[in-house]
Design an enzyme around this catalytic site. Sequence first.
Site, short mmCIF file in Angstrom:
data_model
loop_
_atom_site.label_atom_id
_atom_site.label_comp_id
_atom_site.label_asym_id
_atom_site.label_seq_id
_atom_site.Cartn_x
_atom_site.Cartn_y
_atom_site.Cartn_z
N ASN A 149 30.97 77.02 19.44
CA ASN A 149 30.98 78.18 18.53
C ASN A 149 31.92 79.29 18.96
O ASN A 149 32.52 79.95 18.13
CB ASN A 149 29.55 78.71 18.30
CG ASN A 149 28.91 79.24 19.56
OD1 ASN A 149 29.05 78.67 20.63
ND2 ASN A 149 28.22 80.34 19.43
N GLY A 225 24.52 75.62 25.23
CA GLY A 225 24.47 74.69 24.09
C GLY A 225 23.07 74.66 23.52
O GLY A 225 22.31 75.63 23.64
N SER A 226 22.72 73.54 22.94
CA SER A 226 21.44 73.45 22.24
C SER A 226 20.28 73.32 23.22
O SER A 226 20.44 72.83 24.35
CB SER A 226 21.45 72.24 21.31
OG SER A 226 21.59 71.06 22.07
N GLU A 247 21.79 78.22 28.99
CA GLU A 247 21.84 79.19 27.88
C GLU A 247 21.74 78.39 26.60
O GLU A 247 22.64 77.62 26.29
CB GLU A 247 23.17 79.96 27.91
CG GLU A 247 23.44 80.72 29.20
CD GLU A 247 22.47 81.84 29.44
OE1 GLU A 247 21.84 82.32 28.46
OE2 GLU A 247 22.31 82.25 30.59
N CYS A 281 25.30 82.52 18.82
CA CYS A 281 23.92 82.37 19.30
C CYS A 281 23.14 83.67 19.15
O CYS A 281 21.91 83.65 19.11
CB CYS A 281 23.93 81.91 20.75
SG CYS A 281 24.93 82.98 21.79
N GLU A 459 23.32 84.95 33.06
CA GLU A 459 24.73 85.05 33.35
C GLU A 459 25.12 86.53 33.38
O GLU A 459 24.28 87.39 33.16
CB GLU A 459 25.54 84.30 32.28
CG GLU A 459 25.20 82.81 32.25
CD GLU A 459 26.06 82.02 31.28
OE1 GLU A 459 26.31 82.50 30.16
OE2 GLU A 459 26.49 80.90 31.65
P1 NAD Z 1 25.23 70.89 22.14
O1 NAD Z 1 24.03 71.07 23.02
O2 NAD Z 1 25.22 69.77 21.19
O3 NAD Z 1 26.52 70.66 23.06
C1 NAD Z 1 26.91 71.60 24.06
C2 NAD Z 1 27.77 70.89 25.09
O4 NAD Z 1 26.96 69.93 25.78
C3 NAD Z 1 28.93 70.11 24.49
O5 NAD Z 1 30.06 70.24 25.32
C4 NAD Z 1 28.41 68.67 24.48
O6 NAD Z 1 29.41 67.70 24.51
C5 NAD Z 1 27.61 68.66 25.78
N1 NAD Z 1 26.59 67.61 25.85
C6 NAD Z 1 26.00 66.92 24.84
N2 NAD Z 1 25.12 66.02 25.33
C7 NAD Z 1 25.14 66.15 26.69
C8 NAD Z 1 24.43 65.54 27.75
N3 NAD Z 1 23.52 64.58 27.53
N4 NAD Z 1 24.67 65.94 29.01
C9 NAD Z 1 25.55 66.93 29.26
N5 NAD Z 1 26.27 67.55 28.29
C10 NAD Z 1 26.07 67.17 27.02
O7 NAD Z 1 25.47 72.27 21.44
P2 NAD Z 1 26.58 72.63 20.35
O8 NAD Z 1 26.18 72.02 19.06
O9 NAD Z 1 27.93 72.35 20.92
O10 NAD Z 1 26.44 74.22 20.28
C11 NAD Z 1 25.53 74.89 19.47
C12 NAD Z 1 24.32 75.33 20.27
O11 NAD Z 1 24.71 76.16 21.35
C13 NAD Z 1 23.34 76.15 19.46
O12 NAD Z 1 22.04 75.71 19.76
C14 NAD Z 1 23.54 77.56 19.98
O13 NAD Z 1 22.43 78.42 19.87
C15 NAD Z 1 23.86 77.30 21.40
N6 NAD Z 1 24.52 78.43 22.03
C16 NAD Z 1 23.83 79.19 22.91
C17 NAD Z 1 24.42 80.29 23.49
C18 NAD Z 1 23.68 81.15 24.49
O14 NAD Z 1 24.32 81.96 25.16
N7 NAD Z 1 22.38 81.02 24.63
C19 NAD Z 1 25.75 80.61 23.18
C20 NAD Z 1 26.42 79.81 22.26
C21 NAD Z 1 25.80 78.71 21.68
#
Ligand code: NAD
Length: 479
Positions: A149, A225-226, A247, A281, A459
Amino acid sequence: MRHILNYINGKLYQAESKETLEVMNPSNGKMYSSAPSSDHRDVESAVEAARAAFPAWSALSIDARSRYMIKIANRIEEKLDELAIAESIDNGKPVKLARMVDIPRGAANFRFFGNAITQFASESHDMGTAINYTLRQPLGVVGCISPWNLPLYLFSWKIAPALAAGNTVVAKPSEVTPMTAFLLSEICIEVGLPAGVLNIVHGLGENVGAPLCSHPKVKAISFTGSTRVGGEIAKVAAPMFKKVSLEMGGKNPNIIFADCDYEKMLNTTIRSSFANQGQICLCGSRIYVERTIYDKFKTDFVAKAKALKVGDPLLPETNTGAIVSKMHYDKVLSYIEIAKEEGGQILCGGKALHPKGLEDGLYIGPTIIEGLPNDCRTNQEEIFGPVVTIMPFDTEEEALNLANGTDYGLSATLWTNNLTRAHRFAKELDAGIVWVNTWLMRDLRTPFGGVKSSGVGREGGFNVLKFFTEQKNVCIDFG
Ligand code: NAD
């Protein structure tokens, strides 16, 4: 067409598999680049390169490390236009947002942590006849994994403090938006960052992220990420006793009291709902409004949302660009259907848009939904798109219960001019970050992260430098 390559041991490489992933421009739905489809072999090479680089990098003076960081920051600033356009094409975000927020913040991350490390101190504890001092030493090789994002913004938010603290890094950007991470590797080569200090491996989560997390030589994982993937990483890291910073997702409340500064609230709420197509996020997706101003707010908010210009992210007048990927676009649209099934009334948006000339692009109109209870899926699950719900409330207690009534706890925004209420409420909200009468006002020294299912760890500032270092207490008896 520019082909993206891995950056390992100071050089650019294809994946060992020689396979690639297609990279799409969501504004027109067309493939415009390719990225390496790496696997455990590329991760292994990157970890080896990082291990070999660690002794020299960690032994470098703080000043010398800091200078590399500042050089990278300067180069990002010099390339502002190129990077902003690349980010916009890769992600679908309006180029003006990338130019004003994403890329300047990428530079700021390197500059901030390049400076912060020169101010980072450890403690001593005097016992009279003995002294304890605490060393803070880098961990070794660390893994940084980021989402799509805010591609360069969040990638650099992890890499910069990890490097500044003396670690060497294997980093994995999102496969959905790999371009600015690749351009960062070129910048690292241009500024002469020593080989192996930073390694960037592109590919799918299960092929690159998973082996990085389970690699025994990787001492810590910083992940954004998620919540689902964060949970998977926690499961892998826990028995290996790795440090993790997670995060994760959010479902942030925006609580609006009648005594707020109405115009400021309205303009900011439009941004906090729909900036970056709602894919930040920290966006507020559940909007609770005091009943006495609910109807007025509804009318004004819908009018402003309808006035947002949705379309080509490269045009300067565009407010709302494209959704990042077909998969995510389908997910957001499916949640709009769920909201309808749950009895929600769509006040605006609610459907895919097909701007002229960009018919295959991934556009969804800013969507406002009312009439839903707090415990429905639409109000409980993260949608992460240009979709918000609005709900009235009568009392402060009710507003607090509604705001805290999800599994998430990343951020919350509160609108009131009642000082005592603001303090009272801020203390009671389940969130790692609370904004009062503002949104997304960031000071990089402050702790950043969430509670409940939104995160583990903080962070920002010295918090993250503490994460990326290990403490060792040394006790000297001189009695
Ligand atoms: P995602 O969890 O699908 O992917 C994030 C990253 O993790 C990607 O680089 C992906 O390739 C990697 N990944 C996927 N499977 C993995 C595994 N098994 N082991 C290790 N790495 C793996 O998330 P997304 O769809 O890229 O991003 C959107 C999400 O990120 C939303 O849930 C959003 O809320 C969150 N987000 C959180 C923050 C925060 O600061 N809390 C900031 C931005 C986005």
